[in-house]
Design a protein around this motif. Structure first.
Motif, PDB file in Angstrom:
ATOM      1  N   LEU A 120       6.793   5.027   6.759  1.00  0.00           N
ATOM      2  CA  LEU A 120       7.559   4.495   5.635  1.00  0.00           C
ATOM      3  C   LEU A 120       7.427   5.409   4.417  1.00  0.00           C
ATOM      4  O   LEU A 120       8.412   5.704   3.730  1.00  0.00           O
ATOM      5  CB  LEU A 120       7.071   3.080   5.305  1.00  0.00           C
ATOM      6  CG  LEU A 120       7.805   2.332   4.194  1.00  0.00           C
ATOM      7  CD1 LEU A 120       9.305   2.248   4.456  1.00  0.00           C
ATOM      8  CD2 LEU A 120       7.211   0.924   4.042  1.00  0.00           C
ATOM      9  N   VAL A 121       6.213   5.871   4.158  1.00  0.00           N
ATOM     10  CA  VAL A 121       5.992   6.793   3.041  1.00  0.00           C
ATOM     11  C   VAL A 121       6.715   8.114   3.296  1.00  0.00           C
ATOM     12  O   VAL A 121       7.413   8.648   2.422  1.00  0.00           O
ATOM     13  CB  VAL A 121       4.481   7.037   2.827  1.00  0.00           C
ATOM     14  CG1 VAL A 121       4.246   8.169   1.818  1.00  0.00           C
ATOM     15  CG2 VAL A 121       3.797   5.757   2.349  1.00  0.00           C
ATOM     16  N   ARG A 122       6.583   8.625   4.511  1.00  0.00           N
ATOM     17  CA  ARG A 122       7.178   9.930   4.835  1.00  0.00           C
ATOM     18  C   ARG A 122       8.701   9.896   4.755  1.00  0.00           C
ATOM     19  O   ARG A 122       9.324  10.803   4.196  1.00  0.00           O
ATOM     20  CB  ARG A 122       6.735  10.351   6.242  1.00  0.00           C
ATOM     21  CG  ARG A 122       5.257  10.686   6.360  1.00  0.00           C
ATOM     22  CD  ARG A 122       4.843  10.840   7.810  1.00  0.00           C
ATOM     23  NE  ARG A 122       3.399  11.030   7.945  1.00  0.00           N
ATOM     24  CZ  ARG A 122       2.750  10.993   9.116  1.00  0.00           C
ATOM     25  NH1 ARG A 122       3.430  10.744  10.244  1.00  0.00           N
ATOM     26  NH2 ARG A 122       1.456  11.191   9.161  1.00  0.00           N
ATOM     27  N   GLU A 123       9.300   8.852   5.304  1.00  0.00           N
ATOM     28  CA  GLU A 123      10.762   8.763   5.299  1.00  0.00           C
ATOM     29  C   GLU A 123      11.293   8.553   3.877  1.00  0.00           C
ATOM     30  O   GLU A 123      12.350   9.078   3.509  1.00  0.00           O
ATOM     31  CB  GLU A 123      11.232   7.603   6.196  1.00  0.00           C
ATOM     32  CG  GLU A 123      10.917   7.778   7.680  1.00  0.00           C
ATOM     33  CD  GLU A 123      11.762   8.860   8.343  1.00  0.00           C
ATOM     34  OE1 GLU A 123      12.606   9.487   7.684  1.00  0.00           O
ATOM     35  OE2 GLU A 123      11.561   9.083   9.546  1.00  0.00           O
ATOM     36  N   LYS A 173       0.831  -1.207   0.000  1.00  0.00           N
ATOM     37  CA  LYS A 173       0.000   0.000   0.000  1.00  0.00           C
ATOM     38  C   LYS A 173       0.866   1.257   0.000  1.00  0.00           C
ATOM     39  O   LYS A 173       0.560   2.240  -0.687  1.00  0.00           O
ATOM     40  CB  LYS A 173      -0.924   0.001   1.222  1.00  0.00           C
ATOM     41  CG  LYS A 173      -2.075  -0.969   1.134  1.00  0.00           C
ATOM     42  CD  LYS A 173      -3.048  -0.560   0.058  1.00  0.00           C
ATOM     43  CE  LYS A 173      -4.199  -1.523  -0.075  1.00  0.00           C
ATOM     44  NZ  LYS A 173      -5.037  -1.216  -1.242  1.00  0.00           N
ATOM     45  N   ALA A 174       1.934   1.227   0.775  1.00  0.00           N
ATOM     46  CA  ALA A 174       2.858   2.360   0.800  1.00  0.00           C
ATOM     47  C   ALA A 174       3.498   2.550  -0.572  1.00  0.00           C
ATOM     48  O   ALA A 174       3.649   3.683  -1.055  1.00  0.00           O
ATOM     49  CB  ALA A 174       3.928   2.140   1.862  1.00  0.00           C
ATOM     50  N   MET A 175       3.859   1.448  -1.222  1.00  0.00           N
ATOM     51  CA  MET A 175       4.453   1.520  -2.560  1.00  0.00           C
ATOM     52  C   MET A 175       3.478   2.160  -3.551  1.00  0.00           C
ATOM     53  O   MET A 175       3.861   3.017  -4.359  1.00  0.00           O
ATOM     54  CB  MET A 175       4.817   0.120  -3.039  1.00  0.00           C
ATOM     55  CG  MET A 175       5.413   0.067  -4.435  1.00  0.00           C
ATOM     56  SD  MET A 175       5.029  -1.501  -5.268  1.00  0.00           S
ATOM     57  CE  MET A 175       3.261  -1.348  -5.509  1.00  0.00           C
ATOM     58  N   GLN A 176       2.203   1.761  -3.498  1.00  0.00           N
ATOM     59  CA  GLN A 176       1.199   2.329  -4.398  1.00  0.00           C
ATOM     60  C   GLN A 176       1.024   3.828  -4.162  1.00  0.00           C
ATOM     61  O   GLN A 176       0.848   4.603  -5.103  1.00  0.00           O
ATOM     62  CB  GLN A 176      -0.134   1.596  -4.201  1.00  0.00           C
ATOM     63  CG  GLN A 176      -0.111   0.167  -4.700  1.00  0.00           C
ATOM     64  CD  GLN A 176      -1.245  -0.667  -4.145  1.00  0.00           C
ATOM     65  OE1 GLN A 176      -2.091  -0.187  -3.381  1.00  0.00           O
ATOM     66  NE2 GLN A 176      -1.283  -1.931  -4.519  1.00  0.00           N
TER      67      GLN A 176
END
Length: 313
Positions: free
Chosen positions: A215-218, A10-13
């Motif tokens: 994870l998305v933010r970093e 989901k983070a990758m998307q």
């Protein structure tokens, strides 16, 4: 239930949408959270499809009884399937009833052609005939038959897949998760299950959502640094020539190496290799594995990878 791998996907998307032009981090994060929680609705919708198939069976029985000249089979219908105890547990479940009341737009009664086709295919199958004609059927056999119904007639259905995809575009990718949750739910039912039996929860630990957001933010905050590491370890490859999905996956993995001390590097590498196989290509998985291995060795030698003694997922 969602594991870390699904949350990483989901983070990758979300990062893919960001780099493709939807570069409003807050809006993307909100969409990601909504998408995660909507998997619970998809899970409920697929459970409700089982009941919709049961209602088609009941309608078929009623239609036969109302004929002026019913056949012997129509005049004396076999109620075994419609009386399956798994259906009784689902019908009385307050969570599923709440879902139906809240989401009338997702009612299978509106889209009755789907459960109708499933029931017709089921009724013509040898499995159905054996189940209906068996002398005695235990609870385990009742449960096993509903699992077969789901595995053989619902989960593989291209029509159901297309319907789900039309309802919410992300649901096509989430259907495998929902199917697994449905099968695990049915398998968990026992003879004593009733209206108090709990359905599965999408998330057992809300901290997993924080992990996904971080994870998305970093990955975005350290984009320049992470891409430089990729560039230095991608022999004979210009970073602009690397597929966007592959670059995002490596960026996320490197962020875990450097900024998530509780996650062991081996876990990180294994997770992203598997995600690459699902969302990219077999060659991508090999390519990513090679760059991450080289990057990890380089970063470790420079004492930049600092992990806690007790790693998590």
């Amino acid at each position: 239930m969602l594991g870390r791998r699904q949350l990483r996907a989901k983070a990758m998307q979300t990062l893919y949408a960001y780099y493709r032009g939807n570069n409003n981090p807050r809006a993307n994060e909100k969409n990601m959270m909504n998408g995660i929680y909507e998997i619970q609705d998809l899970y409920h919708l697929m459970l409700d499809l089982l009941l919709a198939v049961k209602y088609e069976a009941e309608a078929s029985i009623q239609k036969g009884l109302e004929k002026n000249l019913p056949s012997a089979e129509e005049a004396n219908p076999n109620y075994r399937f419609v009386n399956n105890p798994i259906f009784k547990v689902l019908e009385s479940n307050p969570e599923l009833n709440e879902f139906r009341e809240k989401h009338g737009e997702l009612s299978w009664a509106i889209e009755s052609s789907y459960p109708s086709k499933i029931f017709k295919a089921l009724k013509n199958s040898e499995e159905y005939k054996k189940y209906q004609s068996a002398e005695n059927v235990s609870f385990n056999q009742h449960r096993r038959f509903i699992i077969r119904l789901y595995k053989d007639f619902i989960a593989p259905s291209e029509e159901i897949y297309s319907y789900i995809e039309d309802k919410k575009i992300n649901w096509a990718e989430d259907l495998a998760i929902a199917n697994t949750m449905v099968l695990n739910t049915i398998q968990s039912f026992i003879a004593k299950s009733d209206e108090n039996t709990k359905l599965l929860k999408l998330l057992l630990d809300e901290s997993h959502l924080e992990f996904t957001k971080e994870l998305v933010r970093e990955s975005i905050a350290h984009e320049v640094e992470l891409n430089e590491i990729i560039k230095n370890n991608a022999s004979n490859w210009e970073i602009d020539r690397i597929a966007l999905i592959d670059k995002i996956l490596m960026q996320m993995a490197l962020a875990e190496f450097l900024y998530f001390p509780n996650i062991p590097p081996k876990v990180t590498i294994n997770e992203y290799i598997e995600i690459a196989k699902d969302f990219s290509t077999e060659n991508s998985a090999i390519f990513i594995n090679g760059i991450l291995d080289k990057s990890l060795k380089d970063l470790t030698e420079k004492d930049k990878v600092r992990k806690s003694a007790r790693g998590l997922m």
